[in-house]
Motif scaffolding. Structure first.
Motif, mmCIF file in Angstrom:
data_model
loop_
_atom_site.group_PDB
_atom_site.id
_atom_site.type_symbol
_atom_site.label_atom_id
_atom_site.label_comp_id
_atom_site.label_asym_id
_atom_site.label_seq_id
_atom_site.Cartn_x
_atom_site.Cartn_y
_atom_site.Cartn_z
ATOM 1 N N ILE A 1 0.671 -1.159 0.127
ATOM 2 C CA ILE A 1 0.104 0.036 0.224
ATOM 3 C C ILE A 1 0.922 0.883 -0.117
ATOM 4 O O ILE A 1 0.590 2.233 -0.892
ATOM 5 C CB ILE A 1 -1.030 -0.079 1.127
ATOM 6 N N ASP A 2 2.054 1.247 0.780
ATOM 7 C CA ASP A 2 2.765 2.345 0.764
ATOM 8 C C ASP A 2 3.299 2.788 -0.574
ATOM 9 O O ASP A 2 3.430 3.941 -0.820
ATOM 10 C CB ASP A 2 4.258 2.120 1.625
ATOM 11 N N LEU A 3 3.690 1.928 -1.467
ATOM 12 C CA LEU A 3 4.425 2.068 -2.663
ATOM 13 C C LEU A 3 2.941 2.846 -3.557
ATOM 14 O O LEU A 3 3.403 3.729 -4.365
ATOM 15 C CB LEU A 3 4.758 0.986 -3.371
ATOM 16 N N LEU A 4 1.894 2.067 -3.267
ATOM 17 C CA LEU A 4 0.696 2.928 -4.158
ATOM 18 C C LEU A 4 0.574 4.272 -3.757
ATOM 19 O O LEU A 4 0.084 5.162 -4.757
ATOM 20 C CB LEU A 4 -0.502 2.029 -3.922
ATOM 21 N N LEU A 5 0.809 4.492 -2.448
ATOM 22 C CA LEU A 5 0.328 5.846 -2.068
ATOM 23 C C LEU A 5 1.494 6.981 -2.302
ATOM 24 O O LEU A 5 1.067 7.977 -2.466
ATOM 25 C CB LEU A 5 -0.067 5.802 -0.451
ATOM 26 N N GLU A 6 2.530 6.489 -2.448
ATOM 27 C CA GLU A 6 3.714 7.269 -2.730
ATOM 28 C C GLU A 6 3.793 7.639 -4.252
ATOM 29 O O GLU A 6 4.403 8.636 -4.568
ATOM 30 C CB GLU A 6 5.152 6.460 -2.364
ATOM 31 N N GLU A 7 3.738 6.859 -5.343
ATOM 32 C CA GLU A 7 3.497 7.050 -6.674
ATOM 33 C C GLU A 7 2.472 7.022 -7.443
ATOM 34 O O GLU A 7 2.092 8.104 -7.880
ATOM 35 C CB GLU A 7 4.826 5.695 -7.036
#
Length: 270
Positions: A1-7
């Protein structure tokens, strides 16, 4: 999820700011993860959300399960109060609620497949078309702004069109569609009440055979799905399916994320 929210999410927001897209939406995640992403992104970002397999004859998890550790909201209720348009796909549960065998790749448990086969047998015994009944059921909740159905042939299209025309008759031939309001869009209400309300709402447009079939399928004590509802196993485990997918990928999820982050750094490098 972190990668999704970051990029991806910031890139989508930027596209909307520049006028390249009119609306932002999301689909394809397990219901719990879907909810978590919407909650972490915050209100006002996503305009619509599409789930699949969570509102049909055997699974009404969109409005009957609680999501979040500190929330007593269903996914449907969260979308309503967050002004996110809710769309639901797969009213036939990706082939389970038909008179044919489901595709070999279907993620449902054997117990669910057997239950759906019993529902199909019940419909056949009463000379009732199960897909027609399933589509009518899926259309009955006004909290779902759009129902999406996959079409494999002209017969599927004809069946869907007839179902829509029949459902519209509730409006045109039977007065106010809200005469039997579907109010169970909260986890405070039970699936039992929801299913009874939908039966009452559809009764004016169902044949006697269809009424008997629907009542039998939705019976809470002896219907094909009764045990699944008691055990809360009416759906399939999306997280398990994701883990199974990554177990077959070389390096698994950690290596894939590492590669994606590495590629992003290379793209952003001067």
């Amino acid at each position: 999820i972190d990668l999704l929210l970051e990029e991806p999410v910031p890139a989508m927001i930027e596209c909307k700011k520049r006028g390249w897209v009119k609306a932002l939406g999301m689909t394809g995640y397990p219901l719990e993860l879907h909810y978590d992403i919407l909650r972490r992104v915050g209100k006002g970002i996503f305009d619509q959300t599409l789930t699949y397999g969570h509102f049909n004859l055997h699974n009404q998890n969109l409005c009957t399960i609680e999501l979040g550790d500190d929330s007593n909201q269903s996914f449907m209720e969260y979308c309503k109060f967050s002004s996110v348009a809710l769309m639901a796909a797969a009213p036939l549960s990706m082939g389970l609620l038909t008179h044919n065998s489901p595709p070999f790749w279907h993620p449902a448990s054997n117990a669910l497949k057997i239950a759906c086969r019993k529902a199909a047998d019940t419909a056949k015994m009463n000379n009732v078309d199960l897909p027609m009944l399933a589509i009518l059921f899926a259309l009955a909740h006004d909290g779902i702004s759009c129902t999406l159905l996959g079409i494999g042939c002209k017969r599927d299209l004809d069946c869907a069109m007839i179902a829509v025309e029949r459902y519209q008759a509730i409006h045109t031939n039977h007065g106010n569609v809200d005469a039997v309001p579907i109010t169970c869009n909260s986890v405070k209400d039970s699936g039992v009440a929801l299913r009874l309300q939908i039966q009452s709402k559809l009764n004016p447009i169902l044949t006697e055979s269809e009424k008997i079939t629907l009542a039998t399928i939705l019976d809470e004590t002896s219907g094909p799905f009764s045990e699944l509802w008691k055990e809360h196993t009416q759906g399939w485990d999306g997280f398990h399916e994701a883990d199974l997918f990554w177990s077959k990928v070389s390096g698994g999820r950690p290596e894939a994320e590492s590669k994606m982050r590495s590629n992003q750094r290379s793209t952003n490098a001067p």
